[in-house]
Structures are given as structure tokens and as C-alpha cells.
Design a protein around this motif. Structure first.
Motif, PDB file in Angstrom:
ATOM      1  N   VAL A 251      -0.966  -7.655   5.581  1.00 57.44           N
ATOM      2  CA  VAL A 251       0.314  -7.529   6.286  1.00 57.44           C
ATOM      3  C   VAL A 251       0.076  -7.440   7.798  1.00 57.44           C
ATOM      4  O   VAL A 251       0.740  -8.111   8.587  1.00 57.44           O
ATOM      5  CB  VAL A 251       1.107  -6.306   5.769  1.00 57.44           C
ATOM      6  N   GLY A 407       5.606  -6.687   3.825  1.00 59.71           N
ATOM      7  CA  GLY A 407       4.815  -7.785   3.280  1.00 59.71           C
ATOM      8  C   GLY A 407       5.704  -8.818   2.603  1.00 59.71           C
ATOM      9  O   GLY A 407       5.547 -10.018   2.797  1.00 59.71           O
ATOM     10  N   VAL A 417       0.978  -8.143  -2.572  1.00 61.38           N
ATOM     11  CA  VAL A 417       1.743  -6.986  -2.082  1.00 61.38           C
ATOM     12  C   VAL A 417       1.534  -5.770  -2.998  1.00 61.38           C
ATOM     13  O   VAL A 417       1.495  -4.636  -2.545  1.00 61.38           O
ATOM     14  CB  VAL A 417       3.241  -7.358  -1.988  1.00 61.38           C
TER      15      VAL A 417
END
Ligand code: GLN
Length: 544
Positions: A251, A407, A417
Motif C-alpha cells: 500500500v 489498499g 490486502v
């Protein structure tokens, strides 16, 4: 908190922010969580914060609970300037007592401590005497509610100009409010789930009383964070950062890519002890999928070479892997910097990206006691200071679930994620005993089967962390009528909310049977599979 003092637009300057002053309660961070769940931005600082040094204006202040008694000589006290800010204040437990102490020195040890559930009776005053604002804290709630208490001290009487807004059978001043100012105190804890309506109380305070906007959303955060990174790094600045394929580093990397494109250099060090095919998969996702400028360094031989013969001490494995990682990362950074130097579009690499999250920040600044020194923030990545890079930490205001939401907003695949945490030393600490290429193969293959089956059974998200470990023993088995003397795989899967305590996951027998059959059949060198049924504590989640 600015990253390095030069942060141009921290969230507390653009979002209406509630300031939580922490007196050391184990629940303080939950206050912050709850408010953010209401889309109200919130930051926590130690109760010793001097308000002149704050540099921004909170919309309201919450004083948390704490383990001290306000009447002790060395009890922590809030900067009295908080009462000159002209914003609403809510005291919770110790915070209530602190407000009472400030106005009247009227707190003493109660005869009866009160831990656990209690019934609160709301006292409403109408518009009369106090102009209506005193009723706002419990607006929209029933007159009787279940709350959770944890205190031994009590108010002997109300301070001047306060009135009672709630009582329990043991606490005649379970809630109080100032008659003219928006100061409130409650003896119970609204931030814990044991107070079912607690979130409404916090919402009443933050949204109705403080008038904070409910605009803390990940969409807004993304736009603002990208803007902030651009200002911070400038037109030519370059940033380098290690990625692991985990959610935090991915991320953070994607956010950097959005902000400065290829002037962000991601580095994936293949240490030879990643999961099966992981380096390949991470490369695909990050480059083809997310467009991140990624350099993959295959240093497997160097890592495995140094791990050879290390059989006894797990700490030694961790150290070897940590140090080798730093060495490889530095070499790579140097090379990337040299290559970049030739181009006129970019300047030197001055920044190092780190995926620090808010719990690390809270941990490093949290108030531990009147005499305890506040720890300075140390970073998880453990990269050396002599690299002379400034830190950039785009996730430092976020909790883990906020990172996941971010994310998703950034288009990172669901799979990634929700990925289970993976330790820095990788499967080296899941191979008990010596780490050899052959042991790596066995552990990897077994792990891949276990995780594949967990996903197929739809259990992956319910489980917090799962893996296969290789035990340093051999057992006898019969395979194809032949006696074999082969290795033992231990499966581990735990459920936890905070990774501090954890329980083993109760798979059903059919599931375990299937996984065991597949591993023994498909992984050469394994003749037995066991399931680890140790909780944490006393076990740890990982094996070494
Ligand atoms: N120490 C105080 C008491 O016992 C406050 C406790 C708390 O904040 N949870 O009353």
C-alpha cells in the motif's frame, strides 16, 4: 506528528481533529479507533503534551482513563491551558476525575471499587437551567443503559457549576456536565464494546457537541496524502523503499507510485526463504499489476550460504537474515542511486519509505507513568542510520484496517490486502533446525498446500495467521508397503484480534484429514503431519 518537522499538511491541519490526551489507560487507543470509525479524524498524544507546542487547533479534547489516582502527589495532570482552548472537553474515568480535581480537588478513594457491568441512569435537565447543552451527551439514548466501569476512586461532591447527568447505584456522579461550558465527564468507558451504546456517546460528543465534520474517509485521505508526498519530496526528489509483498509495504509503495511515479524505487530482496513462488508473484503484482518501479534482487545464495550449519540458536538465524538484508538493500540502493544520477529528471535519493502504522506511533509516544521517559519512535524495518536518508511514512496515521481499506481504494488485489502477516526472516524460522535448500523446499510445498486448502474452505479471513512448519525430527511411516523414516510437518493456525494473545483455530476433522493426506502424498520427504494446539501465551504465533 510530523515525519521530520517539515510535513507541510498533516491530517490534523486539514481534517477537523479530536485530540485524545492519554493518561495511560489500556483502552486509550480504542477511543481513537471509535471516532475514526465514525469518520471523525482523531489523534492521540500523551497527557503531558504542552498545548502551546501543539501547533494546531483541535475541535475538542478527550481526557482518557488511566491507572493513577488524581490525588497522588505524582499523579499526571493535564496542561491547565486545555481549559482556555474554548473547545468542548470530555473526561473518561480518570479524565472525569481530572476535570473534577482541576475544579474542586474533590476526588477520593471509594469504599467500593467498581469493575465490570453497571446500569447507568441518565438524568435529563431539559432546556431550563443549563440551556440544553448538558443533555446532549446522552441525546437519542434510552434513560437506562448498560455501561462498563473500571474504577476505585470517586467524586466526593460535584465541583462548582457542574450538574449530574448520569448516575449508577454505586456512583452518584457517573456523569457530569458544566452548566455553561461544554465540559463533560463520565465515569464509565464508552470506548469498549462492553458499553453497547458507547459509540453513540462518543458520536454525540464529537459530532454534535464539538461539531467535528465526519469527512475522514480513505478517498479523501488518498488525495491529500498524494498531495503531501509531492510537496515533501519536491519535483526531483527520489525515494527508495523495501517491499515484501505484505499489505503495508505494498500500500505504501502504491501510494508513492501514485504521487511521484518512477521516482519511487521499490526493492524486493529475495532472501531464499520467502514462501513458494512468492518473489515471482510479488513481482508480477507490483509491476504488471500496480505499475510500481520495482527492482528484484535474488540474494538467495548469499542468505542460504550464511544460514548453513546454524542449528541451535533461532536468534542467530534472525540476526544473519537481518544483517544480510541490510547489506543487500544498501548495495542495491547505492546502485539505483548511481543509475539515477545520470538522468536530469531526477535528483539524488534522499528519502526512505517505511510502512510504519499508527499503533507503532502510539506505542512509542504512549504515556507510561509520571516518571517513565517517553520512548522515541524506533522503526520496524531496522535499516541503518548511516544511509543518511530522511524517512517518509505515509501510513503513520493509519490503523491496520484503514490500511486495508486504503489498499482496496488503490486497486490492490483482495488477496494481497487480506494476506496473513509474514515474518521478516521468512520460513527460516518455521524450519526448526538447520535451513538447507532441501528443508526450504519441503516447508514451502507443505505450506502452499495448507494455505491453498484454507482458502478453498473459505477460512482464510477468519484465521489471522497460518503456516506449515518443519520439525527437526524424523518419524517412521509406511508408504507403499515400504518402511520410511521421514520428516514431520507441524501445522499452525491462530485466531487473534491484536496478535498479543491468540488461540489455535478449531478446524474440523475432515479438513485436517484432507490437508494431512495431501501433504504426505505430495511433498516428498514428509511422512507425518501434526496440528499445533498451543495458544499464545504460552506459545508464540511463530515457532522460533
Ligand atoms: N485510577 C482511577 C480509579 O481507579 C481511574 C481509573 C480509570 O481511569 N480506569 O478510579
Amino acid at each position: 506528528m510530523a515525519t521530520d518537522g517539515s510535513d507541510p499538511i498533516p491530517p490534523h491541519k486539514t481534517f477537523d481533529t479530536i485530540l485524545v490526551l492519554d493518561f495511560g489507560s489500556q483502552y486509550s487507543h480504542l477511543i481513537t479507533r471509535r471516532l475514526r470509525e465514525l469518520n471523525v479524524y482523531c489523534e492521540m498524544l500523551p497527557c503531558t503534551q504542552k498545548l502551546v507546542e501543539l501547533g494546531w487547533n483541535p475541535k475538542g479534547v478527550i481526557l482518557s482513563g488511566g491507572p493513577y489516582s488524581v490525588y497522588w502527589d505524582d499523579a499526571p495532570h493535564v496542561d491547565p491551558a486545555v481549559f482556555d482552548l474554548d473547545v468542548p472537553i470530555l473526561g473518561i474515568c480518570y479524565g472525569l476525575q481530572e476535570i473534577a480535581w482541576h475544579f474542586g480537588k474533590n476526588v477520593l478513594a471509594g469504599e467500593k471499587r467498581e469493575y465490570g457491568h453497571a446500569y447507568l441512569k441518565v438524568d435529563r435537565h431539559g432546556d431550563g437551567e443549563a440551556g440544553g447543552h448538558v443533555d446532549k451527551l446522552f441525546a437519542g439514548l434510552e434513560d437506562d443503559m448498560e455501561v462498563w466501569m473500571s474504577h476505585g476512586d470517586k467524586l466526593s461532591h460535584l465541583p462548582d457549576d457542574f450538574i449530574t447527568v448520569a448516575t449508577t447505584s454505586n456512583a452518584p456522579f457517573a456523569g457530569m456536565a458544566h452548566k455553561t461550558k461544554k465540559y463533560y465527564g463520565i465515569q464509565f468507558h464508552p470506548e469498549v464494546t462492553h458499553t453497547p451504546q458507547g459509540k453513540v456517546v462518543l458520536k454525540n460528543f464529537a459530532v454534535d457537541i464539538c461539531q467535528a465534520q465526519t469527512n475522514w474517509t480513505m478517498d479523501k485521505f488518498v488525495d491529500q496524502e498524494i498531495e503531501r508526498i509531492r510537496k515533501l519530496v519536491g519535483d526531483k526528489g527520489q525515494v527508495i523503499g523495501a517491499v515484501s509483498g505484505g499489505v503495508d509495504s505494498t500500500v505504501a509503495a502504491k501510494l508513492m507510485k501514485e504521487a511521484i511515479g518512477d521516482r519511487f524505487h521499490a526493492v524486493l530482496v529475495d532472501n531464499g526463504v520467502l514462501r513458494l513462488d512468492e518473489a515471482k508473484q510479488v513481482k508480477e503484482t507490483l509491476t504488471a499489476g500496480l505499475g510500481i518501479n520495482l527492482t528484484v534482487i535474488d540474494a538467495s545464495d548469499r542468505f542460504l550460504g550464511r544460514l548453513k550449519g546454524v542449528t541451535d540458536d533461532p536468534e542467530k538465524k534472525r540476526k544473519i537474515i537481518g544483517n544480510t538484508f541490510i547489506e543487500v538493500f544498501q548495495e542495491t540502493a547505492k546502485k539505483i542511486a548511481e543509475d539515477a544520477r545520470g538522468s536530469d529528471k531526477a535528483g539524488d535519493i534522499e528519502w526512505l519509505l517505511q510502512g510504519t502504522l499508527y499503533p507503532d506511533v502510539i506505542e512509542s509516544i504512549s504515556f507510561k507513568g509520571p516518571s517513565a521517559t517517553i520512548k522515541t519512535h524506533h522503526n520496524v524495518g531496522g535499516l541503518p542510520k548511516d544511509m543518511n536518508l530522511k524517512l517518509i511514512e505515509p501510513l503513520r496515521e493509519l490503523f491496520k484496517d484503514e490500511v486495508r481499506e486504503l489498499g482496496k481504494n488503490l486497486g490492490i488485489p483482495e488477496d494481497l490486502v487480506w494476506r496473513h502477516p509474514f515474518p521478516g526472516p521468512g520460513i527460516a524460522i518455521r524450519i526448526l533446525g538447520e535451513v538447507t535448500p532441501e528443508q526450504v523446499r519441503i516447508a514451502r510445498e507443505a505450506d502452499a498446500i495448507f494455505i491453498e486448502e484454507i482458502k478453498a474452505a473459505g477460512l482464510y479471513r477468519q484465521i489471522s495467521q497460518a503456516f506449515a512448519a518443519l520439525l527437526p525430527v524424523k518419524a517412521v511411516g509406511v508408504m507403499g508397503d515400504k518402511r520410511v523414516h521421514d520428516q514431520v510437518i507441524a501445522l499452525r493456525a491462530v485466531e487473534t484480534t491484536d496478535f498479543m494473545t491468540a488461540d489455535w483455530f478449531p478446524f474440523d476433522g475432515a479438513f485436517l484429514k484432507k490437508v494431512s493426506r495431501r501433504i504426505v502424498n505430495e511433498v516428498n520427504g514428509v511422512c507425518r503431519v501434526v496440528y499445533d494446539i498451543t495458544s499464545k501465551p504460552p506459545g508464540t504465533i511463530e515457532m522460533e
